[in-house]
Design a protein around this motif. Structure first.
Motif, short mmCIF file in Angstrom:
data_model
loop_
_atom_site.label_atom_id
_atom_site.label_comp_id
_atom_site.label_asym_id
_atom_site.label_seq_id
_atom_site.Cartn_x
_atom_site.Cartn_y
_atom_site.Cartn_z
N GLN A 212 0.91 -1.18 0.16
CA GLN A 212 0.09 0.09 0.14
C GLN A 212 0.85 1.26 0.00
O GLN A 212 0.54 2.19 -0.50
CB GLN A 212 -0.95 -0.11 1.25
CG GLN A 212 -2.06 -1.06 1.20
CD GLN A 212 -2.94 -1.39 2.36
OE1 GLN A 212 -2.42 -0.77 3.38
NE2 GLN A 212 -4.04 -1.99 2.33
N ILE A 213 2.12 1.19 0.83
CA ILE A 213 2.85 2.37 0.68
C ILE A 213 3.46 2.66 -0.71
O ILE A 213 3.51 3.91 -1.04
CB ILE A 213 4.05 2.05 1.91
CG1 ILE A 213 3.23 2.29 3.39
CG2 ILE A 213 5.11 3.23 1.57
CD1 ILE A 213 4.30 1.78 4.26
N LEU A 214 3.93 1.61 -1.23
CA LEU A 214 4.64 1.82 -2.58
C LEU A 214 3.63 2.24 -3.80
O LEU A 214 4.11 2.90 -4.71
CB LEU A 214 5.02 0.38 -3.10
CG LEU A 214 6.33 -0.18 -2.47
CD1 LEU A 214 6.40 -1.64 -2.84
CD2 LEU A 214 7.53 0.85 -2.76
N GLU A 215 2.28 2.20 -3.44
CA GLU A 215 1.22 2.58 -4.39
C GLU A 215 0.74 3.80 -3.99
O GLU A 215 -0.27 4.61 -4.60
CB GLU A 215 -0.07 1.68 -4.49
CG GLU A 215 0.35 0.26 -4.94
CD GLU A 215 -0.69 -0.94 -4.70
OE1 GLU A 215 -1.72 -0.52 -3.83
OE2 GLU A 215 -0.58 -1.92 -5.29
N SER A 216 1.26 4.36 -2.82
CA SER A 216 0.46 5.64 -2.04
C SER A 216 1.03 6.95 -2.93
O SER A 216 0.39 7.95 -2.91
CB SER A 216 1.19 5.94 -0.73
OG SER A 216 2.45 6.18 -0.66
N GLY A 217 2.07 6.90 -3.63
CA GLY A 217 2.56 8.16 -4.36
C GLY A 217 3.44 9.11 -3.30
O GLY A 217 4.09 10.22 -4.02
N VAL A 218 3.78 8.64 -2.27
CA VAL A 218 4.70 9.45 -1.31
C VAL A 218 6.10 9.33 -1.88
O VAL A 218 6.55 8.59 -2.53
CB VAL A 218 4.61 9.14 0.17
CG1 VAL A 218 5.16 7.68 0.15
CG2 VAL A 218 5.26 9.94 1.11
N PRO A 219 6.66 10.65 -1.77
CA PRO A 219 8.23 10.62 -2.25
C PRO A 219 8.78 9.67 -1.30
O PRO A 219 8.62 9.54 -0.29
CB PRO A 219 8.65 12.11 -2.00
CG PRO A 219 7.39 12.90 -2.21
CD PRO A 219 6.17 12.05 -1.57
N MET A 220 9.95 8.95 -1.97
CA MET A 220 10.56 7.90 -1.23
C MET A 220 9.83 6.90 -0.58
O MET A 220 10.22 6.38 0.70
CB MET A 220 11.48 8.62 0.00
CG MET A 220 12.30 9.75 -0.50
SD MET A 220 13.18 10.51 1.04
CE MET A 220 14.43 9.27 1.56
N ALA A 221 8.86 6.42 -1.53
CA ALA A 221 7.85 5.43 -1.04
C ALA A 221 8.77 3.89 -0.71
O ALA A 221 8.43 3.32 0.46
CB ALA A 221 6.93 5.12 -2.05
N SER A 222 9.65 3.80 -1.49
CA SER A 222 10.49 2.43 -1.33
C SER A 222 11.33 2.73 0.15
O SER A 222 11.44 1.44 0.86
CB SER A 222 11.43 2.29 -2.45
OG SER A 222 12.41 3.27 -2.53
N ASP A 223 11.68 3.73 0.70
CA ASP A 223 12.24 3.87 1.81
C ASP A 223 11.19 3.47 2.86
O ASP A 223 11.60 2.84 4.03
CB ASP A 223 12.93 5.17 1.99
CG ASP A 223 14.00 5.34 1.31
OD1 ASP A 223 15.25 5.12 1.46
OD2 ASP A 223 13.89 5.89 -0.18
N PHE A 224 10.10 4.09 2.99
CA PHE A 224 9.08 3.75 3.91
C PHE A 224 8.46 2.32 3.72
O PHE A 224 8.40 1.76 4.90
CB PHE A 224 7.70 4.55 3.44
CG PHE A 224 8.09 6.01 3.86
CD1 PHE A 224 7.59 6.50 5.25
CD2 PHE A 224 7.99 7.08 2.89
CE1 PHE A 224 8.04 7.89 5.58
CE2 PHE A 224 8.08 8.43 3.43
CZ PHE A 224 7.91 8.70 5.01
N ALA A 225 8.46 1.80 2.68
CA ALA A 225 8.42 0.42 2.59
C ALA A 225 9.18 -0.48 3.35
O ALA A 225 9.21 -1.69 3.99
CB ALA A 225 7.98 -0.11 1.05
#
Length: 236
Positions: A212-225
């Motif tokens: 869900q995080i990777l699909e969120s559109g947030v910058p640096m999504a991969s880092d959050f995931a």
């Protein structure tokens, strides 16, 4: 007087972790919830705000430094690093005007009388500042001026994302840890306060959350995931 309080800190836009903690807290029979700051800075800000604003009952909200920065649209001009500013302003853009107003009108601190513990002060960082960190290894002489004016015997804080329970100059200081960006733990961290102090760690579906995080559109999504899938084993 509250009997069982859920101290829920540093959600950081992680809706899956928040849902898991709210479910766990309900099973524990809490009668009061304190959100200790930093709700929306993260990958799912709007969803997290929708969830917390829809809750009913005895609920308190404390403003964290990230709430202030998202609510007031801080950028590099206010001293944020470039990558933090980019995420910060993305989060602000996701929120409705009502949600922004909600962030901007939270309390700086709250005191609750809790069965078995007495008066408990809830803050985000330290009693002096939402940006000031009390860590599990902060020297006592550095903590003393932060708490010297506090009358309550117990202080609950967050900000550093690592749980602890220690006593300094006669004050019991509890860090609830982080729900959404935990360190030195695997699950979503929070604290059950009253009549004892129970530092809890709630497991949830990390793979689903990362997707869900990777699909969120947030910058640096991969880092959050990656943080969700492999949390840091230590913290600053």
């Amino acid at each position: 007087m509250a009997k069982r309080v859920a101290a829920i800190y540093d959600v950081h836009g992680n809706a899956s972790a928040l849902d898991a903690v709210l479910s766990d807290a309900e099973k524990c029979g809490v009668d009061t919830i304190v959100f200790g700051g930093d709700l929306a800075w993260g990958p799912q800000p709007k969803l997290v705000m929708e969830r917390v604003m829809s809750l009913s009952g005895n609920i308190h909200f404390i403003k964290g430094n990230a709430d202030r920065e998202v609510g007031e649209r801080y950028g590099v001009e206010q001293g944020l690093n470039n990558w933090i500013a980019e995420i910060n302003q993305w989060c602000s853009d996701q929120l409705t005007e009502q949600q922004i107003d909600f962030l901007n009108n939270q309390q700086e601190k709250v005191t609750i009388s809790i069965d078995g513990l007495g008066e408990v002060l809830f803050v985000h960082g330290s009693p002096r500042s939402d940006e000031e960190a009390i860590r599990k290894d902060t020297p006592q002489d550095e903590i003393e001026p932060m708490i010297s004016s506090v009358r309550e015997p117990v202080i609950v804080c967050g900000h550093t994302h690592i749980q602890f329970d220690r006593t300094v100059f006669g004050k019991r200081i509890v860090n609830a840890g982080s729900v959404g960006l935990q360190r030195a733990a695997r699950g979503a961290c929070w604290a059950l306060i009253g009549p004892e102090v129970d530092l809890r760690e709630t497991r949830y579906d990390y793979q689903k959350a990362a997707k869900q995080i990777l699909e969120s559109g947030v910058p640096m999504a991969s880092d959050f995931a990656e943080h969700v899938l492999n949390p840091p084993t230590e913290g600053p």
